[in-house]
Design a protein around this motif. Structure first.
Motif, short mmCIF file in Angstrom:
data_model
loop_
_atom_site.label_atom_id
_atom_site.label_comp_id
_atom_site.label_asym_id
_atom_site.label_seq_id
_atom_site.Cartn_x
_atom_site.Cartn_y
_atom_site.Cartn_z
N ASP A 1 0.85 -1.19 0.00
CA ASP A 1 0.00 0.00 0.00
C ASP A 1 0.88 1.24 0.00
O ASP A 1 1.33 1.69 1.04
N TRP A 2 1.13 1.80 -1.18
CA TRP A 2 2.02 2.94 -1.29
C TRP A 2 1.50 4.14 -0.51
O TRP A 2 2.25 4.97 -0.06
N VAL B 1 9.76 -0.78 -10.78
CA VAL B 1 9.30 0.27 -9.88
C VAL B 1 8.43 -0.35 -8.80
O VAL B 1 7.48 -1.09 -9.10
N THR B 2 8.74 -0.08 -7.53
CA THR B 2 7.91 -0.51 -6.41
C THR B 2 7.55 0.73 -5.59
O THR B 2 7.87 1.85 -5.97
N GLY B 3 6.91 0.51 -4.45
CA GLY B 3 6.49 1.64 -3.64
C GLY B 3 7.63 2.48 -3.09
O GLY B 3 7.47 3.67 -2.88
N SER B 4 8.76 1.87 -2.86
CA SER B 4 9.87 2.62 -2.26
C SER B 4 11.19 2.37 -2.97
O SER B 4 12.25 2.63 -2.40
N PRO C 1 3.74 -7.70 -3.73
CA PRO C 1 3.92 -6.25 -3.59
C PRO C 1 3.56 -5.54 -4.89
O PRO C 1 3.82 -6.05 -5.98
N GLU C 2 2.95 -4.38 -4.76
CA GLU C 2 2.61 -3.59 -5.93
C GLU C 2 3.88 -3.21 -6.67
O GLU C 2 4.82 -2.67 -6.08
#
Length: 450
Positions: free
Chosen positions: A5-6, A332-335, A318-319
């Protein structure tokens, strides 16, 4: 906090990278504090007063975040469930005006704008009514419940000239902003394929929310909540878990896919609906009476670019995105963001030469090495470019962008047109799933066709 959850992460930025440079890992550092003004820097005459429509799970979070922004004040709140009147006052102040009628907020001349977090089937009416009443509005994603709703919302926004910002926060993510910068510099070369995915593996992630224990027709205006949907008897589980039914929500398409689509559109500089979509899926795990899939995979054509998105409520993932090009792969991921370069050239003589007779094969290999082998000491050493940082919250800057636009009248990125195009991708995914066929967007008739 969910790993995928970004939106629940601290806002940050990344240091600049020289175009086309070969760099070691870079550390992401926090944004300078002065990007969001200190409270004393905002004069009373420049305050933005907003009305909150919908104080549920998402709405209460938006409300609590908004009132902590400098120069932003909540003037009133609306919800059809009285328990959320209490919640709104707990978040803001004990004497906050509350109501069941959102029209009361639209009629209030002291309210500058609206923040709305209501079920999808209410988005169109609330947005159209708000802009018609002269209010700017931040509306949660997906923008619309149907393609026709989206068309009406875009028309209303253009006719009134009011600011509409949709709440898919990836367009305010500094991770996505860095990816957009790298892609625009040509680092990936010719784009060949885009993939995105997101998965959950728990009841809450699959929307099996617990209804408020006191919920009843006495403290909830159930008939109004249903809107124009065919009426059904009061059901607290439908109220809490409306995302499970297409009559009220848009399934994983509108809840999760829209984040992937919005982020992709922003990073690639796309502001149009897909030309075609074909999806597969099913209710694989959560057989709880829902009528929307809990597993949904979609293949799109954006122009000639193939895009593959997949959502799964039965397996946690993971998104993430994998954006592929002729010069390498950007993940590209959330962080984090990582680019692995590729030359696109043969690293060795072609194995097809194995079909040549020996003399011909040896001559080919000798010539290949002569033309392609690097000089000693000049062997290439391609390095992966990576950026990593702590978790961040992209909701706060997304809301800040909206309130600053209300003050300045400057346009926002995720306006009604952008939001409509992102939502159309989700509607096309759903239409393809239910029709069991590929669908396309027909701009002339503004409809989805098989």
């Amino acid at each position: 906090m969910k790993k995928n959850d970004w939106s629940r992460r601290e806002f940050l930025r990344m240091s600049a990278v020289a175009a086309g440079g070969s760099l070691a890992a870079k550390t992401i550092v926090p944004l300078p504090r002065d990007l969001i003004r200190a409270p004393e820097a905002v004069p009373a005459s420049d305050r933005v007063r907003f009305g909150m429509i919908g104080v549920g799970m998402q709405g209460s979070w938006l409300l609590g975040t908004s009132i902590k922004l400098p120069g932003v004040e909540c003037a009133a709140a609306c919800d059809l469930y009285d328990g959320r009147h209490t919640l709104a006052r707990e978040i803001v102040r004990a004497d906050l005006p509350v109501t069941r009628r959102y029209q009361t907020l639209l009629d209030d001349k002291e309210i500058d704008c609206i923040v709305a977090a209501v079920p999808d089937h209410w988005h169109k009416q609330v947005v159209v009514d708000a802009v018609t009443a002269g209010k700017d509005i931040y509306c949660e994603k997906p923008m619309s419940h149907s393609a026709a709703d989206g068309v009406a919302m875009v028309d209303a926004a253009k006719k009134t000239g009011r600011i509409v910002q949709i709440g898919s926060q990836r367009v305010s993510s500094q991770i996505c902003a860095k990816a957009k910068e790298l892609i625009s510099q040509g680092m990936l070369g010719e784009l060949t394929l885009v993939e995105g995915w997101l998965g959950r593996n728990d009841p809450t992630g699959a929307w099996q929310y617990p209804p408020p224990p006191d919920l009843s027709p006495r403290n909830l205006d159930w008939d109004t909540w249903q809107g124009t949907v065919p009426k059904r008897a009061f059901d607290p589980y439908v109220f809490a878990r409306w995302r499970c039914w297409k009559e009220y929500g848009t399934g994983v398409g509108g809840d999760l896919l829209v984040h992937l689509i919005s982020g992709m559109m922003f990073m690639l500089g796309i502001n149009e609906p897909p030309q075609q979509a074909f999806s597969v899926g099913g209710i694989r795990r959560w057989k709880d009476g829902r009528n929307v899939p809990d597993v949904h995979a979609v293949v799109y054509y954006y122009g000639e670019l193939p895009v593959y998105m997949r959502l799964n409520l039965g397996t946690e993932m993971p998104e993430a995105y994998r954006i592929q090009g002729s010069k390498g792969v950007l993940e590209v991921t959330g962080s984090s963001l990582s680019f692995a370069p590729q030359t696109g050239k043969d690293a060795y003589p072609s194995y097809y030469a194995g079909s040549f007779p020996r003399a011909m094969r040896e001559a080919y290999a000798a010539k290949w090495h002569q033309e392609n082998d690097p000089q000693p000491g000049q062997e290439p050493m391609p390095e992966t470019i990576s950026f990593r940082g702590p978790d961040y919250d992209d909701v706060r800057p997304h809301l800040w962008t909206f309130f600053e636009a209300v003050r300045s009248r400057k346009p926002v990125v995720e306006d009604a047109v952008f939001g409509h195009h992102a939502a159309l991708a989700c509607h096309m995914a759903n239409e393809s799933y239910f029709r069991k066929s590929a669908v396309s967007w027909d701009e002339a008739s503004k409809t989805i066709k098989s």
